[in-house]
Design an enzyme around this catalytic site. Sequence first.
Site, PDB file in Angstrom:
ATOM      1  N   CYS A 190      83.174  31.332 -59.773  1.00 39.27           N
ATOM      2  CA  CYS A 190      83.941  32.333 -60.518  1.00 39.27           C
ATOM      3  C   CYS A 190      83.349  33.702 -60.202  1.00 39.27           C
ATOM      4  O   CYS A 190      82.169  33.956 -60.511  1.00 39.27           O
ATOM      5  CB  CYS A 190      83.867  32.039 -62.014  1.00 39.27           C
ATOM      6  SG  CYS A 190      84.789  33.249 -62.978  1.00 39.27           S
ATOM      7  N   GLY A 191      84.144  34.565 -59.579  1.00 38.95           N
ATOM      8  CA  GLY A 191      83.631  35.852 -59.108  1.00 38.95           C
ATOM      9  C   GLY A 191      83.342  36.829 -60.235  1.00 38.95           C
ATOM     10  O   GLY A 191      82.249  37.397 -60.305  1.00 38.95           O
ATOM     11  N   HIS A 192      84.320  37.029 -61.136  1.00 38.44           N
ATOM     12  CA  HIS A 192      84.054  37.954 -62.243  1.00 38.44           C
ATOM     13  C   HIS A 192      82.904  37.401 -63.069  1.00 38.44           C
ATOM     14  O   HIS A 192      82.070  38.147 -63.600  1.00 38.44           O
ATOM     15  CB  HIS A 192      85.307  38.180 -63.103  1.00 38.44           C
ATOM     16  CG  HIS A 192      85.390  37.263 -64.281  1.00 38.44           C
ATOM     17  ND1 HIS A 192      86.052  36.057 -64.255  1.00 38.44           N
ATOM     18  CD2 HIS A 192      84.826  37.350 -65.512  1.00 38.44           C
ATOM     19  CE1 HIS A 192      85.918  35.455 -65.426  1.00 38.44           C
ATOM     20  NE2 HIS A 192      85.187  36.221 -66.211  1.00 38.44           N
ATOM     21  N   HIS A 230      95.235  27.952 -59.209  1.00 39.58           N
ATOM     22  CA  HIS A 230      95.322  29.400 -59.444  1.00 39.58           C
ATOM     23  C   HIS A 230      96.520  29.936 -58.646  1.00 39.58           C
ATOM     24  O   HIS A 230      96.648  29.635 -57.448  1.00 39.58           O
ATOM     25  CB  HIS A 230      94.071  30.135 -58.956  1.00 39.58           C
ATOM     26  CG  HIS A 230      92.837  29.856 -59.762  1.00 39.58           C
ATOM     27  ND1 HIS A 230      92.157  28.662 -59.694  1.00 39.58           N
ATOM     28  CD2 HIS A 230      92.158  30.627 -60.642  1.00 39.58           C
ATOM     29  CE1 HIS A 230      91.103  28.717 -60.507  1.00 39.58           C
ATOM     30  NE2 HIS A 230      91.083  29.892 -61.095  1.00 39.58           N
ATOM     31  N   CYS A 239      90.075  39.156 -60.197  1.00 42.74           N
ATOM     32  CA  CYS A 239      89.701  37.783 -59.820  1.00 42.74           C
ATOM     33  C   CYS A 239      88.863  37.783 -58.529  1.00 42.74           C
ATOM     34  O   CYS A 239      89.388  38.023 -57.436  1.00 42.74           O
ATOM     35  CB  CYS A 239      90.935  36.887 -59.655  1.00 42.74           C
ATOM     36  SG  CYS A 239      90.490  35.148 -59.533  1.00 42.74           S
ATOM     37  N   GLY A 240      87.587  37.461 -58.691  1.00 42.86           N
ATOM     38  CA  GLY A 240      86.675  37.492 -57.534  1.00 42.86           C
ATOM     39  C   GLY A 240      86.996  36.437 -56.496  1.00 42.86           C
ATOM     40  O   GLY A 240      87.007  36.719 -55.284  1.00 42.86           O
ATOM     41  N   THR A 241      87.278  35.200 -56.947  1.00 43.73           N
ATOM     42  CA  THR A 241      87.610  34.160 -55.972  1.00 43.73           C
ATOM     43  C   THR A 241      89.017  34.404 -55.413  1.00 43.73           C
ATOM     44  O   THR A 241      89.290  34.114 -54.257  1.00 43.73           O
ATOM     45  CB  THR A 241      87.502  32.751 -56.595  1.00 43.73           C
ATOM     46  OG1 THR A 241      88.250  32.721 -57.828  1.00 43.73           O
ATOM     47  CG2 THR A 241      86.057  32.385 -56.878  1.00 43.73           C
TER      48      THR A 241
HETATM   49  O1  PYC Z   1      86.884  36.015 -60.896  1.00 45.41           O
HETATM   50  O2  PYC Z   1      86.894  34.231 -59.607  1.00 45.41           O
HETATM   51  C1  PYC Z   1      87.174  34.819 -60.651  1.00 45.41           C
HETATM   52  C2  PYC Z   1      87.902  34.068 -61.694  1.00 45.41           C
HETATM   53  C3  PYC Z   1      88.374  32.792 -61.635  1.00 45.41           C
HETATM   54  C4  PYC Z   1      88.987  32.532 -62.858  1.00 45.41           C
HETATM   55  C5  PYC Z   1      88.886  33.658 -63.638  1.00 45.41           C
HETATM   56  N1  PYC Z   1      88.222  34.592 -62.906  1.00 45.41           N
END
Ligand code: PYC
Length: 314
Positions: free
Chosen positions: A88-90, A206, A237-239
């Site tokens: 999870c990036g964030h 996602h 969303c980081g990923t």
């Molecule tokens: O930031 O990767 C992310 C992420 C995945 C689900 C919610 N945020």
Amino acid sequence: MTRLKYIDSHTGGEPTRVVIAGAPDLGAGSMEERKRCLAAEHDWLRRCLILEPRGSDWLVGCLLQPPVGPRSEAGVIFFNNTGYLGMCGHGLIGVVETLAYEKRIGVGTHQFETPAGPVSATLHEDGTVSFTNVESFVYRKNVDVTLPGGRTVRGDIAYGGNWFFLAEEAKVQAGDLTRLWTRAKEIRQALDDQGITGAAGAVIDHIELFGAPSSAETADSRNFVLCPGGEYDRSPCGTGTSAKLACLAAKQLLAPGETWRQESIIGSVFTGTYQPASNGILPTIRGRAFVTGRSECLLDPHDDFRFGIETPQP
Ligand code: PYC
């Protein structure tokens, strides 16, 4: 009384709840093995922190773990209202800010172990955090998905630590939220119904819809990201941005080292660059998190709802 200490933060509007004390022993295996142990034997921890009355559907939790490798800062296992995430990036940006707040780390680069693989994260002097994600790649381009009513949506399937279906939308603005939410849920359902998956049958959980940014001066694109539990990501969303960079690289629309600015539906921005890798790219995503609270979860054995409530849905 069982007690869990945690710190809350948000990254570009998306919250992360990091458990810093009180978690059960998950053994000494890899983060993937410990994630499976957490899910099978201690799912109460996810439920009591994320479900009502303590949590919410848009909250992501993270359990810190002693790392396997001597050079890693920590292991991290992310979870949400329906289950567990590979990465999870964030959330990772939130973890770095949390560890800095706790004075466990300072400015510099730190290694983390996730169920999806090792990642590194840098806390910069200006308070922003960048992380270099697991290898991200496009699995299938130009996939047609048929929605209710016969309409077809064309998009790409890509991996950025989680599986994404990425498609263009005419308008991605805050006022379009209901339409975007409905469309993303229809796509998610249609992928399941039509047996469209990621590699090795992985569920694409996602959905990422793209449109023009609110201003070309601040971003290159704006997204709406539907998360596995039905909520949408407040951050870019980081990923998801990693998966987007993999698509841009595969289509030769972004060169290695060139910066991409991804805006979220609420207007927060992550920047991203990539370096080529053997099967795709290595994305580096940058954003900022802020600590919002520090608390202790108390599990009173007399409380029938201490492990969270499965709220009835309309
Ligand atoms: O930031 O990767 C992310 C992420 C995945 C689900 C919610 N945020």
